[in-house]
Motif scaffolding. Structure first.
Motif, mmCIF file in Angstrom:
data_model
loop_
_atom_site.group_PDB
_atom_site.id
_atom_site.type_symbol
_atom_site.label_atom_id
_atom_site.label_comp_id
_atom_site.label_asym_id
_atom_site.label_seq_id
_atom_site.Cartn_x
_atom_site.Cartn_y
_atom_site.Cartn_z
ATOM 1 N N GLY A 274 0.976 -1.490 0.023
ATOM 2 C CA GLY A 274 0.307 0.178 0.424
ATOM 3 C C GLY A 274 0.520 1.171 0.210
ATOM 4 N N THR A 275 0.059 1.989 -0.346
ATOM 5 C CA THR A 275 0.868 3.725 -0.431
ATOM 6 C C THR A 275 -0.440 5.149 -0.373
ATOM 7 O OG1 THR A 275 2.279 5.128 -1.762
ATOM 8 C CG2 THR A 275 0.494 3.867 -3.023
ATOM 9 N N GLN A 276 0.272 5.699 0.751
ATOM 10 C CA GLN A 276 -0.525 6.564 1.308
ATOM 11 C C GLN A 276 -1.046 7.568 0.411
ATOM 12 O OE1 GLN A 276 -3.041 6.411 4.339
ATOM 13 N NE2 GLN A 276 -3.908 8.333 3.357
ATOM 14 N N VAL A 277 -2.574 7.681 0.521
ATOM 15 C CA VAL A 277 -3.063 9.189 -0.962
ATOM 16 C C VAL A 277 -3.545 9.488 0.309
ATOM 17 C CG1 VAL A 277 -4.548 10.403 -2.148
ATOM 18 C CG2 VAL A 277 -2.853 8.068 -2.382
ATOM 19 N N THR A 278 -3.224 10.787 0.751
ATOM 20 C CA THR A 278 -3.814 12.227 1.687
ATOM 21 C C THR A 278 -3.664 13.480 0.715
ATOM 22 O OG1 THR A 278 -2.208 11.018 3.367
ATOM 23 C CG2 THR A 278 -4.032 13.252 3.425
ATOM 24 N N VAL A 279 -5.591 13.865 0.389
ATOM 25 C CA VAL A 279 -5.829 15.223 -0.313
ATOM 26 C C VAL A 279 -6.394 16.403 0.919
ATOM 27 C CG1 VAL A 279 -7.298 15.744 -1.835
ATOM 28 C CG2 VAL A 279 -6.308 13.725 -1.778
ATOM 29 N N SER A 280 -6.163 16.628 1.314
ATOM 30 C CA SER A 280 -6.487 18.123 2.333
ATOM 31 C C SER A 280 -7.939 19.323 1.157
ATOM 32 C CB SER A 280 -5.374 19.018 2.749
ATOM 33 O OG SER A 280 -4.628 19.920 1.845
ATOM 34 N N SER A 281 -8.609 19.907 2.144
ATOM 35 C CA SER A 281 -9.193 20.793 1.580
ATOM 36 C C SER A 281 -8.841 22.009 1.073
ATOM 37 C CB SER A 281 -10.482 20.420 1.971
ATOM 38 O OG SER A 281 -10.351 20.783 3.448
#
Length: 123
Positions: free
Chosen positions: A116-123
């Motif tokens: 797995g690889t983490q994807v983080t999307v901020s608003s």
């Protein structure tokens, strides 16, 4: 036995893009490949699948924004993610398998999984 190693995750702002890669240890040209994701507290869900004959499938939530592709010469699977939204935040997993009686986006189709690889999307 196929080993899968994902890369390309990270943190981006909403509207941004990322490209995930999945390097496979063996020949991927004859098996089905897919991308799944799992957010905290939620079940793992299929995002995109690519069969050996070129058939594609995408989750409704990513259609028009994500593109799955493969480079058989490099034994690598990709997921281009555009117009990312906070709801895309999750751990993304690469998968490979050949249980073709399951749909492309079904967990049961796949035998081998990456870490797995983490994807983080901020608003």
């Amino acid at each position: 036995q196929v080993q899968l190693v994902e890369s390309g995750g990270g943190s981006v702002q909403a509207g941004g893009s990322l490209r995930l890669s999945c390097a496979a240890s063996g020949d991927i040209s004859t098996i089905c490949m897919g991308w799944f994701r799992q957010a905290p507290g939620k079940e793992r869900e299929g995002v995109a699948g690519l069969d050996r004959d070129g058939s594609l499938s995408y989750a409704d939530s990513v259609k028009g924004r994500f593109t799955i592709s493969r480079d058989n010469a490099k034994n690598t699977l990709y997921l281009q993610m555009n117009s990312l939204q906070p709801e895309d935040t999750a751990m993304y997993y690469c998968a490979a398998g050949s249980r073709r009686w399951w749909p492309l986006l079904h967990l049961g189709r796949y035998i081998y999984w990456g870490q797995g690889t983490q994807v983080t999307v901020s608003s």
